[in-house]
Design a protein around this motif. Sequence first.
Motif, PDB file in Angstrom:
ATOM      1  N   ARG A  45      51.990  -4.998  17.866  1.00 35.92           N
ATOM      2  CA  ARG A  45      51.761  -5.953  16.790  1.00 35.92           C
ATOM      3  C   ARG A  45      50.875  -5.306  15.726  1.00 35.92           C
ATOM      4  N   GLU A  46      51.194  -5.584  14.460  1.00 34.80           N
ATOM      5  CA  GLU A  46      50.448  -4.973  13.376  1.00 34.80           C
ATOM      6  C   GLU A  46      50.048  -6.004  12.336  1.00 34.80           C
ATOM      7  N   PHE A  47      48.973  -5.711  11.656  1.00 35.58           N
ATOM      8  CA  PHE A  47      48.469  -6.561  10.591  1.00 35.58           C
ATOM      9  C   PHE A  47      49.398  -6.526   9.393  1.00 35.58           C
ATOM     10  N   VAL A  48      49.572  -7.689   8.771  1.00 35.13           N
ATOM     11  CA  VAL A  48      50.396  -7.776   7.567  1.00 35.13           C
ATOM     12  C   VAL A  48      49.563  -8.231   6.374  1.00 35.13           C
ATOM     13  N   ALA A  49      48.894  -9.381   6.524  1.00 34.23           N
ATOM     14  CA  ALA A  49      48.134  -9.934   5.400  1.00 34.23           C
ATOM     15  C   ALA A  49      47.089 -10.897   5.930  1.00 34.23           C
TER      16      ALA A  49
END
Length: 124
Positions: A45-49
């Motif tokens: 999982r990765e950061f988007v905003a």
Amino acid sequence: QVQLVESGGGLVQAGGSLRLSCAASGRTFSRYAMGWFRQAPGKEREFVAALSWTGLNTYYADSVKGRFTISRDNAKNIVYLQINSLKPEDTAVYYCAADLGGSGKQPEYAYEYWGQGTQVTVSS
């Protein structure tokens, strides 16, 4: 306690747009920093905003800057993620998350509440 429910995902062609919504329960929604994250198949999982609890500060991953916009409507307890110029690599499950009093710069582990996610699939 805050419950988050995402919606708005779907199948879209490359170059298209979507607006994701995250509806939050609870009376103190305006005090929460809100974030969007995504997880592609086989990836972490990765950061988007993210958006600070004040609504004054926004942060974006480099990969989405200029294409994604995070916003909130405190009267409706909803946070949005407008996604434009979609690319196949944007295909992922998108999650919203909430952190009480957060600046928007907090790490992923600081978020206290998470939604179940909404699938975004971009075809080439």
